[in-house]
Design an enzyme around this catalytic site. Structure first.
Site: not given
Length: 161
Positions: A69, A120, A132
């Site tokens: 990510c 994240h 993402h």
């Protein structure tokens, strides 16, 4: 100061205009106003996203063979906006300024706490959606109000252009 001396030497033997000299001094000390930075172009962000869509997730990955990510966010910011982000989510979360979830604009970084040790990051693209690198789906587009992401939302950051 040299400019004022030079102005005094211009013309025949006349003295410089005192009003002109004061205007020059004032203009030399006035602050330069920087133009307001424009919002990131979501079209540029989505163009880069399309190049990466579907690339599988790989922890520590930085290429189209596999990406995590934070590397994906870094690539999008570099390619679409010309901005260098740090490599890790842990560092990216300190970039820019914090913004409220209800004040998100396209290009804001959105951060999630997956568990106490894992965070994240994604990039907000408008209409309640973010892009993402998902561990399950690879590079994808998701909704912030999805039950999973809504419960994991941590914070958002705005990076100046």
């Amino acid at each position: 100061m040299l400019l004022l001396v030079a102005l005094g030497m211009v013309g025949c033997a006349s003295a410089p205009d005192p009003d002109l000299a004061s205007k020059i001094e004032v203009s030399m000390v006035e602050p330069v106003v920087e133009p307001e930075s424009s919002a990131p172009s979501v079209e540029e962000i989505l163009t880069v996203y399309k190049e990466w869509r579907g690339v599988p997730y790989r922890m520590g990955g930085t290429t189209q063979r596999g990406v995590d990510c934070s590397a994906f966010a870094r690539e999008v910011f570099r390619d679409a906006l010309g901005i260098e982000l740090p490599r890790s989510t842990r560092s990216q979360v300190h970039e820019g300024v914090r913004v409220a979830k209800n004040e998100l604009v396209e290009g804001d970084l959105v951060f999630f706490r997956i568990n106490p040790r894992l965070n994240h990051v994604g990039i907000y693209v408008g209409n309640g959606e973010f892009i993402h690198a998902s561990a399950r789906k690879g590079v994808t587009r998701s909704k912030l109000d999805n039950q999973y992401w809504r419960t994991k939302f941590w914070q958002a950051r705005r990076i100046s252009i």
